[in-house]
Design a protein around this motif. Structure first.
Motif, PDB file in Angstrom:
ATOM      1  N   GLN A  39       0.830  -1.206   0.000  1.00  0.00           N
ATOM      2  CA  GLN A  39       0.000   0.000   0.000  1.00  0.00           C
ATOM      3  C   GLN A  39       0.867   1.260   0.000  1.00  0.00           C
ATOM      4  OE1 GLN A  39      -2.799   0.522   3.336  1.00  0.00           O
ATOM      5  NE2 GLN A  39      -4.337   1.000   1.790  1.00  0.00           N
ATOM      6  N   GLN A  40       1.958   1.241   0.761  1.00  0.00           N
ATOM      7  CA  GLN A  40       2.864   2.393   0.767  1.00  0.00           C
ATOM      8  C   GLN A  40       3.480   2.613  -0.606  1.00  0.00           C
ATOM      9  OE1 GLN A  40       5.515   1.368   3.999  1.00  0.00           O
ATOM     10  NE2 GLN A  40       4.259   2.419   5.524  1.00  0.00           N
ATOM     11  N   GLU A  41       3.840   1.524  -1.282  1.00  0.00           N
ATOM     12  CA  GLU A  41       4.385   1.636  -2.634  1.00  0.00           C
ATOM     13  C   GLU A  41       3.347   2.221  -3.584  1.00  0.00           C
ATOM     14  OE1 GLU A  41       7.155  -1.320  -5.036  1.00  0.00           O
ATOM     15  OE2 GLU A  41       5.059  -1.908  -5.284  1.00  0.00           O
ATOM     16  N   ALA A  42       2.094   1.782  -3.444  1.00  0.00           N
ATOM     17  CA  ALA A  42       1.024   2.283  -4.304  1.00  0.00           C
ATOM     18  C   ALA A  42       0.775   3.773  -4.052  1.00  0.00           C
ATOM     19  CB  ALA A  42      -0.254   1.479  -4.075  1.00  0.00           C
ATOM     20  N   VAL A  53      -1.910   4.125 -13.356  1.00  0.00           N
ATOM     21  CA  VAL A  53      -2.077   3.700 -14.751  1.00  0.00           C
ATOM     22  C   VAL A  53      -0.960   2.741 -15.145  1.00  0.00           C
ATOM     23  CG1 VAL A  53      -3.310   5.798 -15.401  1.00  0.00           C
ATOM     24  CG2 VAL A  53      -0.821   5.719 -15.619  1.00  0.00           C
ATOM     25  N   GLU A  54      -1.145   2.109 -16.297  1.00  0.00           N
ATOM     26  CA  GLU A  54      -0.226   1.044 -16.732  1.00  0.00           C
ATOM     27  C   GLU A  54       1.224   1.500 -16.789  1.00  0.00           C
ATOM     28  OE1 GLU A  54       0.502  -1.685 -20.724  1.00  0.00           O
ATOM     29  OE2 GLU A  54      -1.488  -0.849 -20.361  1.00  0.00           O
ATOM     30  N   GLU A  55       1.461   2.724 -17.262  1.00  0.00           N
ATOM     31  CA  GLU A  55       2.834   3.212 -17.421  1.00  0.00           C
ATOM     32  C   GLU A  55       3.576   3.313 -16.087  1.00  0.00           C
ATOM     33  OE1 GLU A  55       0.144   4.589 -18.777  1.00  0.00           O
ATOM     34  OE2 GLU A  55       0.508   3.943 -20.856  1.00  0.00           O
ATOM     35  N   GLU A  56       2.837   3.367 -14.979  1.00  0.00           N
ATOM     36  CA  GLU A  56       3.461   3.528 -13.663  1.00  0.00           C
ATOM     37  C   GLU A  56       3.777   2.197 -12.985  1.00  0.00           C
ATOM     38  OE1 GLU A  56       1.546   7.725 -12.185  1.00  0.00           O
ATOM     39  OE2 GLU A  56       0.234   5.962 -12.210  1.00  0.00           O
ATOM     40  N   LEU A  57       3.336   1.099 -13.562  1.00  0.00           N
ATOM     41  CA  LEU A  57       3.536  -0.204 -12.924  1.00  0.00           C
ATOM     42  C   LEU A  57       5.009  -0.571 -12.800  1.00  0.00           C
ATOM     43  CD1 LEU A  57       0.644  -2.216 -14.647  1.00  0.00           C
ATOM     44  CD2 LEU A  57       0.687  -1.288 -12.316  1.00  0.00           C
ATOM     45  N   GLU A  58       5.839  -0.077 -13.721  1.00  0.00           N
ATOM     46  CA  GLU A  58       7.274  -0.372 -13.659  1.00  0.00           C
ATOM     47  C   GLU A  58       7.933   0.225 -12.411  1.00  0.00           C
ATOM     48  OE1 GLU A  58       8.977  -2.501 -15.511  1.00  0.00           O
ATOM     49  OE2 GLU A  58       7.038  -2.932 -16.435  1.00  0.00           O
ATOM     50  N   LYS A  59       7.261   1.181 -11.777  1.00  0.00           N
ATOM     51  CA  LYS A  59       7.793   1.792 -10.561  1.00  0.00           C
ATOM     52  C   LYS A  59       7.409   1.006  -9.310  1.00  0.00           C
ATOM     53  CE  LYS A  59       6.896   6.359 -12.607  1.00  0.00           C
ATOM     54  NZ  LYS A  59       6.093   7.601 -12.453  1.00  0.00           N
ATOM     55  N   MET A  60       6.780  -0.141  -9.500  1.00  0.00           N
ATOM     56  CA  MET A  60       6.240  -0.900  -8.368  1.00  0.00           C
ATOM     57  C   MET A  60       6.833  -2.305  -8.277  1.00  0.00           C
ATOM     58  SD  MET A  60       2.245   0.347  -8.471  1.00  0.00           S
ATOM     59  CE  MET A  60       1.968  -0.186  -6.774  1.00  0.00           C
ATOM     60  N   PRO A  61       8.102  -2.423  -7.890  1.00  0.00           N
ATOM     61  CA  PRO A  61       8.728  -3.751  -7.803  1.00  0.00           C
ATOM     62  C   PRO A  61       8.101  -4.652  -6.745  1.00  0.00           C
ATOM     63  CG  PRO A  61      10.164  -2.056  -6.863  1.00  0.00           C
ATOM     64  CD  PRO A  61       9.045  -1.342  -7.552  1.00  0.00           C
ATOM     65  N   ARG A 126      11.464 -12.453  -1.654  1.00  0.00           N
ATOM     66  CA  ARG A 126      12.383 -13.362  -2.342  1.00  0.00           C
ATOM     67  C   ARG A 126      12.559 -12.974  -3.812  1.00  0.00           C
ATOM     68  NH1 ARG A 126      11.136 -18.638  -1.084  1.00  0.00           N
ATOM     69  NH2 ARG A 126       9.241 -18.251   0.120  1.00  0.00           N
ATOM     70  N   PHE A 127      11.608 -12.198  -4.348  1.00  0.00           N
ATOM     71  CA  PHE A 127      11.685 -11.802  -5.755  1.00  0.00           C
ATOM     72  C   PHE A 127      12.226 -10.382  -5.952  1.00  0.00           C
ATOM     73  CE2 PHE A 127       8.523 -15.240  -6.009  1.00  0.00           C
ATOM     74  CZ  PHE A 127       9.105 -15.995  -7.016  1.00  0.00           C
ATOM     75  N   LEU A 128      12.562  -9.707  -4.861  1.00  0.00           N
ATOM     76  CA  LEU A 128      13.179  -8.391  -5.000  1.00  0.00           C
ATOM     77  C   LEU A 128      14.666  -8.593  -5.308  1.00  0.00           C
ATOM     78  CD1 LEU A 128      11.516  -6.523  -1.990  1.00  0.00           C
ATOM     79  CD2 LEU A 128      10.888  -6.401  -4.413  1.00  0.00           C
ATOM     80  N   ASN A 129      15.201  -7.827  -6.221  1.00  0.00           N
ATOM     81  CA  ASN A 129      16.609  -7.980  -6.637  1.00  0.00           C
ATOM     82  C   ASN A 129      16.889  -9.412  -7.071  1.00  0.00           C
ATOM     83  OD1 ASN A 129      17.174  -5.234  -5.866  1.00  0.00           O
ATOM     84  ND2 ASN A 129      17.224  -5.941  -3.745  1.00  0.00           N
ATOM     85  N   ASN A 130      15.938 -10.005  -7.780  1.00  0.00           N
ATOM     86  CA  ASN A 130      16.034 -11.391  -8.218  1.00  0.00           C
ATOM     87  C   ASN A 130      15.540 -11.440  -9.667  1.00  0.00           C
ATOM     88  OD1 ASN A 130      15.556 -14.162  -8.712  1.00  0.00           O
ATOM     89  ND2 ASN A 130      15.221 -14.550  -6.541  1.00  0.00           N
ATOM     90  N   SER A 131      16.297 -12.077 -10.529  1.00  0.00           N
ATOM     91  CA  SER A 131      15.965 -12.076 -11.955  1.00  0.00           C
ATOM     92  C   SER A 131      14.912 -13.119 -12.339  1.00  0.00           C
ATOM     93  CB  SER A 131      17.230 -12.326 -12.787  1.00  0.00           C
ATOM     94  OG  SER A 131      17.765 -13.606 -12.492  1.00  0.00           O
ATOM     95  N   ILE A 132      14.517 -13.985 -11.405  1.00  0.00           N
ATOM     96  CA  ILE A 132      13.555 -15.038 -11.735  1.00  0.00           C
ATOM     97  C   ILE A 132      12.227 -14.420 -12.152  1.00  0.00           C
ATOM     98  CG2 ILE A 132      12.195 -16.956 -10.803  1.00  0.00           C
ATOM     99  CD1 ILE A 132      14.540 -17.680  -9.062  1.00  0.00           C
ATOM    100  N   ASP A 133      11.704 -14.873 -13.285  1.00  0.00           N
ATOM    101  CA  ASP A 133      10.453 -14.348 -13.812  1.00  0.00           C
ATOM    102  C   ASP A 133       9.547 -15.505 -14.220  1.00  0.00           C
ATOM    103  OD1 ASP A 133       8.612 -12.467 -14.550  1.00  0.00           O
ATOM    104  OD2 ASP A 133      10.000 -11.289 -15.764  1.00  0.00           O
ATOM    105  N   TYR A 134       8.316 -15.182 -14.597  1.00  0.00           N
ATOM    106  CA  TYR A 134       7.302 -16.190 -14.906  1.00  0.00           C
ATOM    107  C   TYR A 134       7.112 -16.381 -16.405  1.00  0.00           C
ATOM    108  CZ  TYR A 134       5.064 -11.639 -14.949  1.00  0.00           C
ATOM    109  OH  TYR A 134       4.792 -10.314 -15.167  1.00  0.00           O
ATOM    110  N   LYS A 135       8.017 -15.874 -17.230  1.00  0.00           N
ATOM    111  CA  LYS A 135       7.804 -15.881 -18.678  1.00  0.00           C
ATOM    112  C   LYS A 135       8.325 -17.131 -19.372  1.00  0.00           C
ATOM    113  CE  LYS A 135       7.755 -10.851 -18.783  1.00  0.00           C
ATOM    114  NZ  LYS A 135       8.397  -9.613 -19.256  1.00  0.00           N
ATOM    115  N   GLY A 136       8.753 -18.135 -18.596  1.00  0.00           N
ATOM    116  CA  GLY A 136       9.145 -19.406 -19.183  1.00  0.00           C
ATOM    117  C   GLY A 136      10.633 -19.594 -19.369  1.00  0.00           C
TER     118      GLY A 136
END
Length: 206
Positions: A39-42, A53-61, A126-136
């Protein structure tokens, strides 16, 4: 044919998206510190505007970490979509003849203790500063499958997930109703839903 494919994409994307959001909100309610951090990040991202908006999602790790952790613990299709081998292969010592139906247990992979520390715990960090992603590309996290037969709606589903969850916590304080705790039981089926719906009080943020 094109209309049918588009209908499949939207129907599949909406169904699995609502399921993922259900599990994400449930885990955030069980972990108030994670809810507070998200919530603080939001609030920092939205800065008082009417919505994120969608363009701001990249600011929300942290938002992305929460959803990755949700998909790790609760892949919408735990056994993914059945595949079929196109040729004879040997995998980990097992002979798989051509034409064999192959089912991948993404649920078990996401909770494998040899790959994840505290696999049963909800830890978005565990996913902060971690390159693991869900894209396969990382086979320890494949809620959408991988390779040529991976889900074609990844981008659609995740943007909807991120936008909805970001704006929910941006606009509302969410609290459970009642003192009975939160039942995290699962239903049986191709897609795994919560057995009991969540009853939540949503108070507009002041």
């Amino acid at each position: 044919m094109i209309k049918a494919i588009i209908l499949d994409l939207f129907t599949g994307g909406i169904h699995t998206t609502s399921t993922s959001l259900d599990w994400a909100i449930a885990e955030l309610l069980r972990h108030p510190q994670a809810m507070k951090e998200l919530q603080q990040e939001a609030l920092k991202t939205g800065q008082g505007r009417s919505m994120i908006v969608e363009e701001e999602l990249e600011k929300m790790p942290y938002l992305k970490a929460v959803l990755k952790e949700t998909l790790r613990l609760y892949p919408p299709l735990p056994l993914l979509v059945p595949h079929e081998s196109t040729q004879d292969v040997k995998v980990l010592g097992y002979d798989i003849p051509s034409g064999t139906q192959v089912i991948v247990n993404a649920w078990a992979i996401g909770r494998d203790p040899s790959k994840w520390e505290g696999p049963e715990e909800f830890r978005p960090e565990r996913f902060l500063n971690n390159s693991i992603d869900y894209k396969g590309l990382h086979f320890e996290l494949i809620p959408f499958g991988a390779g040529r037969r991976g889900c074609p709606g990844i981008q659609f589903a995740m943007i909807i997930n991120e936008l909805v969850l970001a704006n929910l916590v941006y606009k509302f304080d969410l609290e459970m109703v009642g003192d009975d705790g939160l039942d995290m039981s699962e239903t049986n089926g191709i897609a795994v839903h919560k057995k009991c719906p969540i009853l939540v009080s949503a108070t507009p943020c002041s």
